[in-house]
Design a protein around this motif. Structure first.
Motif, PDB file in Angstrom:
ATOM      1  N   UNK A   1      -0.585   2.428  -1.947  1.00 59.67           N
ATOM      2  CA  UNK A   1      -1.797   3.238  -1.894  1.00 59.67           C
ATOM      3  C   UNK A   1      -1.762   4.403  -2.883  1.00 59.67           C
ATOM      4  N   UNK A   2      -1.614   4.058  -4.148  1.00 57.39           N
ATOM      5  CA  UNK A   2      -1.788   5.060  -5.210  1.00 57.39           C
ATOM      6  C   UNK A   2      -2.731   4.457  -6.258  1.00 57.39           C
ATOM      7  N   UNK A   3      -3.943   4.145  -5.848  1.00 54.32           N
ATOM      8  CA  UNK A   3      -4.830   3.398  -6.742  1.00 54.32           C
ATOM      9  C   UNK A   3      -5.130   4.114  -8.056  1.00 54.32           C
ATOM     10  N   UNK A   4      -5.076   5.446  -8.069  1.00 58.70           N
ATOM     11  CA  UNK A   4      -5.440   6.175  -9.292  1.00 58.70           C
ATOM     12  C   UNK A   4      -4.497   5.887 -10.456  1.00 58.70           C
ATOM     13  N   UNK A   5      -3.245   5.541 -10.146  1.00 58.80           N
ATOM     14  CA  UNK A   5      -2.294   5.266 -11.230  1.00 58.80           C
ATOM     15  C   UNK A   5      -1.823   3.817 -11.182  1.00 58.80           C
ATOM     16  N   UNK A   6      -2.624   2.928 -10.610  1.00 62.38           N
ATOM     17  CA  UNK A   6      -2.235   1.511 -10.580  1.00 62.38           C
ATOM     18  C   UNK A   6      -1.055   1.251  -9.665  1.00 62.38           C
ATOM     19  N   UNK A   7      -0.906   2.111  -8.637  1.00 57.68           N
ATOM     20  CA  UNK A   7       0.163   1.922  -7.648  1.00 57.68           C
ATOM     21  C   UNK A   7       1.569   1.953  -8.246  1.00 57.68           C
ATOM     22  N   UNK A   8       1.767   2.866  -9.199  1.00 59.78           N
ATOM     23  CA  UNK A   8       3.132   3.115  -9.681  1.00 59.78           C
ATOM     24  C   UNK A   8       3.987   3.542  -8.488  1.00 59.78           C
ATOM     25  N   UNK A   9       5.232   3.066  -8.423  1.00 57.94           N
ATOM     26  CA  UNK A   9       6.057   3.398  -7.257  1.00 57.94           C
ATOM     27  C   UNK A   9       7.180   4.375  -7.604  1.00 57.94           C
ATOM     28  N   UNK A  10       7.350   5.337  -6.731  1.00 61.01           N
ATOM     29  CA  UNK A  10       8.480   6.263  -6.797  1.00 61.01           C
ATOM     30  C   UNK A  10       9.615   5.701  -5.938  1.00 61.01           C
ATOM     31  N   UNK A  11      10.780   6.299  -6.040  1.00 65.68           N
ATOM     32  CA  UNK A  11      11.884   5.877  -5.178  1.00 65.68           C
ATOM     33  C   UNK A  11      11.522   6.074  -3.708  1.00 65.68           C
ATOM     34  N   UNK A  12      10.783   7.126  -3.422  1.00 70.86           N
ATOM     35  CA  UNK A  12      10.338   7.346  -2.046  1.00 70.86           C
ATOM     36  C   UNK A  12       9.467   6.207  -1.528  1.00 70.86           C
TER      37      UNK A  12
ATOM     38  N   UNK B   1       2.014  -9.296   4.719  1.00 70.62           N
ATOM     39  CA  UNK B   1       1.167  -9.400   3.530  1.00 70.62           C
ATOM     40  C   UNK B   1       1.296  -8.117   2.720  1.00 70.62           C
ATOM     41  N   UNK B   2       1.670  -8.237   1.464  1.00 71.90           N
ATOM     42  CA  UNK B   2       1.819  -7.065   0.602  1.00 71.90           C
ATOM     43  C   UNK B   2       0.732  -7.085  -0.462  1.00 71.90           C
ATOM     44  N   UNK B   3       0.030  -5.967  -0.610  1.00 73.32           N
ATOM     45  CA  UNK B   3      -1.019  -5.879  -1.622  1.00 73.32           C
ATOM     46  C   UNK B   3      -1.061  -4.462  -2.180  1.00 73.32           C
ATOM     47  N   UNK B   4      -1.931  -4.250  -3.149  1.00 73.05           N
ATOM     48  CA  UNK B   4      -2.090  -2.917  -3.733  1.00 73.05           C
ATOM     49  C   UNK B   4      -3.533  -2.478  -3.618  1.00 73.05           C
ATOM     50  N   UNK B   5      -3.749  -1.220  -3.316  1.00 74.41           N
ATOM     51  CA  UNK B   5      -5.122  -0.729  -3.176  1.00 74.41           C
ATOM     52  C   UNK B   5      -5.733  -0.563  -4.570  1.00 74.41           C
ATOM     53  N   UNK B   6      -6.984  -0.961  -4.694  1.00 73.55           N
ATOM     54  CA  UNK B   6      -7.679  -0.730  -5.958  1.00 73.55           C
ATOM     55  C   UNK B   6      -7.548  -1.878  -6.939  1.00 73.55           C
ATOM     56  N   UNK B   7      -7.615  -1.531  -8.213  1.00 75.80           N
ATOM     57  CA  UNK B   7      -7.753  -2.552  -9.259  1.00 75.80           C
ATOM     58  C   UNK B   7      -6.455  -3.290  -9.571  1.00 75.80           C
ATOM     59  N   UNK B   8      -5.298  -2.693  -9.225  1.00 73.13           N
ATOM     60  CA  UNK B   8      -4.019  -3.287  -9.609  1.00 73.13           C
ATOM     61  C   UNK B   8      -3.099  -3.484  -8.415  1.00 73.13           C
TER      62      UNK B   8
END
Lengths: 242, 242, 242
Positions: free
Chosen positions: A18-29, A49-56
């Motif tokens: 759920x970080x749609x603004x940056x294409x769901x880039x992931x931090x270590x957290x 089920x694993x998905x990403x919010x938004x366009x990516x």
């Protein structure tokens, strides 16, 4: 707003980046949050089920917060890399692989780097027509050998080598041909088609789902001659227990 | 009328499932008949061809006569499942895998469940354009882990997982992309194209056919570094013995 | 004129088969020349590119000079076959597999027999639209088990079996679907597209290229559970050393 959202209904656990603004880039957290979500699924869950919010789906690691960017110009030590980055990722990949139930990634847009490895590490991948897969790390000079380990046994080793060295992007159709995606659907139908697949799987009994998953997990490390007997035992175990 | 017909000519043994009225559903007796046919091939046979009479290759097991249906509402014991069902099937899959010569499945119509596993367990699969492949067992709540063992090492493990959980049907073209089929031909040309392939293979010398099959059987359980020397030895063995 | 030409620039070593008049048929001497070229690459080489001069990549072994043709009607002994043919080939395949850097085959026209194995033994294959791949040995009665060993782990074992028994020709598109080729480009663009791929790879740092190759070489013989830790270690080793 939480960066990982988890919802559960009717035997399905849905995990969404759920970080749609940056294409769901992931931090270590976030990697640790994904692991925790997987380790906390309810006993009656049949499918994650694993998905990403938004366009990516996921554009990869967030290099701005990556441990190797925080060493002030000095190379981080191997042990600090392990503690802050590869360790949490290995724990996630292991949790995903060891999960006793089925896993599905639903991919829209970019599945890059870690995102590509995460999608491929699931048992099944459903992709929209404009999804794209890529391992771009070598363009930054980093060997994505940990992502390679997550994709190993999932797609052909030689294809992994090509993706890594060439940093080429796979279209959804290319991903289908390599086995990285199992079904490609029009963009506008992704959610509906995912829902149908989820419904199909959630009608299957939990004991049978677990038996199939156990086979998928254990067969790769068995001698070929043992695989038949193992498959027969799992089948008989389920059937005789009803 | 016999449910399995076996005919032999010119180095080819043809085994045909012969219950066209029900899409060649197989009973345990037919599984044993298939095994017996494989164990009885003549010394000069180079190729075994497996097909189904009529519109379908094989729609799967015949559940009406299946041992798990005969227990009067009680779950059968694990040992009775082994004696009446998984045991005979394992023996068949082993006989097929251990056969010293080449095997070809010619698929028209449905190859479902056991039929899909049987087609894929052969060294080669020729399919007609309207052939379709499916593992529908999970729709009945049964984990097809024994069929998975027959397909293991034949198609990608992750594809097997998807086919099992989704119970999705693969078209002939999809089967080609996954490696389950090797060649797809128009429906009206299936017999002619099969005959051409059979003719090609039966012109090859028996010693070379056996050497290739031995490689296919043994290489999967070898350490990677040993595979070159094994291939070289088989080649030299054939060539130096002529 | 030399039958193998080797040129090096900017981190790339280019090896070209140079018998265009006969489709680059290879003699045992040429096999040894290829091995020597691979063993002699400079320390700063990141990528080895193998191609064939003229219309074809390589039409296979030169049977006119093959050791089995020189025995005057008598079958050669197994040891002489090893000394004169399979030995040098195994040494070549091992040298190619063990090379610490990336390898790319650029295929135009025919890649037959040894040529097909050589193309597939490289980490990556770029093919022109009219390229074609084939293992025709069984048509001469020879089991290509050594070529099979070079292709093992590269394309699906069952596909190898089909190619060998059927002696069928794969088009470039078919080769793409099986993973034998990774990218197929119009005939007129092969050199330009190869140059772009070479340029991409040669911008990548040598330490990362070697780490990826080490993963590709070692992971197949590792237990599945060890592959994650190995990937993490290679990554940390590179990153912490900069």
């Amino acid at each position: 707003m939480k960066e990982i959202t988890v919802t559960g209904t009717n035997g399905t656990c849905r995990i969404e980046l759920n970080r749609p603004d940056c294409g769901n880039l992931v931090s270590t957290g976030m990697v640790q949050g994904l692991t925790l979500a997987l380790q906390s699924i309810a006993d009656d869950v049949k499918l994650v089920v694993i998905s990403g919010k938004g366009a990516d789906f996921c554009k990869g690691r967030d290099y701005e917060t990556a441990p190797e960017s925080a060493a002030g110009g000095r190379a981080p030590s191997a042990l600090s890399i392990r503690a802050q980055m590869t360790g949490p990722m290995m724990t996630l990949y292991t949790a995903l692989r060891e999960l006793p139930v089925a896993t599905l990634s639903v991919v829209r847009g970019s599945a890059y780097g870690f995102g590509c490895a995460l999608a491929g590490a699931c048992d099944m991948t459903l992709a929209s027509e404009t999804a794209r897969f890529r391992l771009p790390e070598m363009g930054r000079g980093l060997p994505p050998t940990l992502a390679m380990s997550a994709l190993w046994d999932r797609i052909a080793p030689r294809t992994i080598g090509y993706l890594v060295y060439s940093t080429a992007e796979l279209s959804a159709r290319d991903a289908l041909a390599t086995g990285l995606a199992h079904s490609v659907v029009p963009d506008g139908e992704l959610e509906a088609r995912a829902a149908t697949l989820v419904e199909t799987i959630c009608k299957e009994p939990l004991d049978a789902i677990k038996a199939v998953k156990e086979y998928l997990k254990e067969a790769p490390s068995m001698p070929p001659a043992a695989r038949g007997g193992f498959g027969a035992s799992l089948f008989a175990g389920v059937l005789s227990s009803r």
